[in-house]
Design an enzyme around this catalytic site. Structure first.
Site, PDB file in Angstrom:
ATOM      1  N   ALA A  35       0.304  -1.121  -0.185  1.00 31.06           N
ATOM      2  CA  ALA A  35       0.113   0.049  -0.327  1.00 31.06           C
ATOM      3  C   ALA A  35       0.958   0.908   0.349  1.00 31.06           C
ATOM      4  O   ALA A  35       2.244   1.453   0.320  1.00 31.06           O
ATOM      5  CB  ALA A  35      -0.909   0.461   1.317  1.00 31.06           C
TER       6      ALA A  35
ATOM      7  N   TYR B  54      -7.028   7.988   2.176  1.00 33.72           N
ATOM      8  CA  TYR B  54      -6.147   7.114   2.054  1.00 33.72           C
ATOM      9  C   TYR B  54      -7.246   5.636   3.756  1.00 33.72           C
ATOM     10  O   TYR B  54      -7.092   4.665   3.020  1.00 33.72           O
ATOM     11  CB  TYR B  54      -4.892   7.573   3.232  1.00 33.72           C
ATOM     12  CG  TYR B  54      -4.562   6.006   4.090  1.00 33.72           C
ATOM     13  CD1 TYR B  54      -3.724   4.897   3.329  1.00 33.72           C
ATOM     14  CD2 TYR B  54      -4.494   5.854   5.395  1.00 33.72           C
ATOM     15  CE1 TYR B  54      -3.115   3.640   4.049  1.00 33.72           C
ATOM     16  CE2 TYR B  54      -3.293   4.432   6.270  1.00 33.72           C
ATOM     17  CZ  TYR B  54      -2.669   3.987   5.362  1.00 33.72           C
ATOM     18  OH  TYR B  54      -2.696   2.382   5.878  1.00 33.72           O
TER      19      TYR B  54
ATOM     20  N   LYS C 283      -8.958   2.294   2.506  1.00 36.58           N
ATOM     21  CA  LYS C 283      -8.620   1.618   3.397  1.00 36.58           C
ATOM     22  C   LYS C 283     -10.166   0.867   3.111  1.00 36.58           C
ATOM     23  O   LYS C 283     -10.471   0.349   3.880  1.00 36.58           O
ATOM     24  CB  LYS C 283      -7.871   1.769   4.869  1.00 36.58           C
ATOM     25  CG  LYS C 283      -6.688   1.624   4.863  1.00 36.58           C
ATOM     26  CD  LYS C 283      -5.991   0.145   4.244  1.00 36.58           C
ATOM     27  CE  LYS C 283      -4.740   0.315   4.284  1.00 36.58           C
ATOM     28  NZ  LYS C 283      -3.922  -0.923   3.829  1.00 36.58           N
TER      29      LYS C 283
ATOM     30  N   ASN D 193      -1.516   2.444  15.170  1.00 35.56           N
ATOM     31  CA  ASN D 193      -0.440   3.297  14.552  1.00 35.56           C
ATOM     32  C   ASN D 193       1.097   2.009  15.865  1.00 35.56           C
ATOM     33  O   ASN D 193       1.488   1.614  16.463  1.00 35.56           O
ATOM     34  CB  ASN D 193      -0.070   4.193  14.983  1.00 35.56           C
ATOM     35  CG  ASN D 193      -0.782   5.826  14.956  1.00 35.56           C
ATOM     36  OD1 ASN D 193      -2.353   5.422  14.407  1.00 35.56           O
ATOM     37  ND2 ASN D 193       0.027   6.578  14.182  1.00 35.56           N
TER      38      ASN D 193
ATOM     39  N   ARG E  43      -1.785   9.138  19.396  1.00 29.99           N
ATOM     40  CA  ARG E  43      -2.785   7.761  18.897  1.00 29.99           C
ATOM     41  C   ARG E  43      -2.346   6.036  19.621  1.00 29.99           C
ATOM     42  O   ARG E  43      -2.035   6.829  20.726  1.00 29.99           O
ATOM     43  CB  ARG E  43      -1.212   7.785  18.087  1.00 29.99           C
ATOM     44  CG  ARG E  43      -1.778   8.466  16.847  1.00 29.99           C
ATOM     45  CD  ARG E  43      -2.503   8.734  15.878  1.00 29.99           C
ATOM     46  NE  ARG E  43      -2.913   9.875  14.679  1.00 29.99           N
ATOM     47  CZ  ARG E  43      -3.249  10.510  15.325  1.00 29.99           C
ATOM     48  NH1 ARG E  43      -4.163  11.933  15.774  1.00 29.99           N
ATOM     49  NH2 ARG E  43      -3.876  11.481  13.951  1.00 29.99           N
TER      50      ARG E  43
END
Length: 283
Positions: A74, A141, A145, A170, A208
């Site tokens: 990807a 993005y 997905k 992440n 994150r």
């Protein structure tokens, strides 16, 4: 089992390849090496240097006839997807469709798809988010997905292929690219060890869910053995802001670099943390 791993010379998938080989599986790696590293390629996996958008993909499926597709190839840079959504779509949507079409014509039985929890959920309203959270991506993005998940769902229903989408948080760990924009932990470590202050985007209060690559490998092993289907978060359920990441790394390195901030980046969420309860329960 015979398994094709796309992006198998890259950060995450190369660790998965190593684990599958150790488990005794026959592994085929497909990677165009745009982000891959030859050092990540183990000698026991067969390697094809190939763009997943290429027509040659069908020939590889016809020759090898893998039972399992583990898809990690990807364009993973969210900011690049904002700047060039057409290229992002070509690789992340059309490339995956090319693989699915070739696979279903050549006996493919199961697909493990690397998705992105933070990117597909967008700005969360519940913390941590479970798999029932609304999907509202704020970047191309994330849209790509989520599209991949939906196409996989279609192929499972239409052609009887088993499929699972793993929505990663992440990820950090060995082999992560430290020169690009993605992968804040690796980027920060390289800068700090070089005595250079890394640039923190915006106020640094964006959070994150940082999960170690070894745990992601175990999730991919479980997805192979347990035959789970649907979507699953792969995460820690722990929320950490970027400022804290910088301070921890600075402390560990005993570095004297100062905290440095730059402009915020469009398309980045303010908060992202995912629940792994479903994966924990079903595997």
């Amino acid at each position: 089992m015979k398994i094709m791993v796309t992006g198998g010379a890259g950060f995450i998938a190369s660790h998965i390849v190593d684990a599958y080989v150790r488990d005794g599986h026959e592994v085929i790696v497909v990677d165009d090496m745009s982000n891959g590293n030859e050092k990540n390629l183990g000698p026991k996996a067969r390697f094809y240097k190939l763009d997943i958008c290429s027509k040659e993909v069908a020939a590889i499926f016809s020759k090898e006839r893998p039972e399992i597709l583990n898809h990690h190839a990807a364009i993973v840079d969210l900011r690049r997807s904002v700047e060039d959504p057409v290229s992002d779509c070509r690789v992340n949507v059309e490339g995956f469709l090319n693989l699915l079409e070739a696979g279903r014509r050549n006996g493919l039985k199961r697909v493990i798809f690397a998705s992105s929890g933070g990117a597909v959920y967008g700005e969360q309203t519940v913390f941590p988010a479970d798999e029932s959270h609304a999907t509202d991506p704020v970047s191309p993005y994330g849209v790509a997905k989520l599209s991949g998940e939906k196409y996989l769902q279609f192929y499972c229903r239409q052609y009887g292929i088993d499929g699972v989408a793993l929505r990663y948080a992440n990820i950090y760990g060995p082999r992560q690219n430290s020169t690009g924009e993605a992968g804040v932990v690796a980027v920060f470590i390289k800068k700090i060890l070089s005595g250079v202050a890394p640039v923190i985007n915006g106020d640094g209060k964006q959070t994150r869910d940082y999960v170690y690559v070894g745990d992601v490998v175990e999730a991919n092993r479980a997805a192979l053995v347990k035959k789970i289907s649907g979507v699953y978060n792969i995460s820690t359920g722990i929320e950490t802001d970027v400022n804290s990441v910088f301070k921890m790394l600075k402390q560990f390195a005993s570095a004297g670099v100062d905290e440095k901030h730059g402009p915020a980046k469009y398309g980045e969420q303010k908060r992202s943390v995912l629940s792994y309860a479903k994966m924990n329960k079903e595997t």
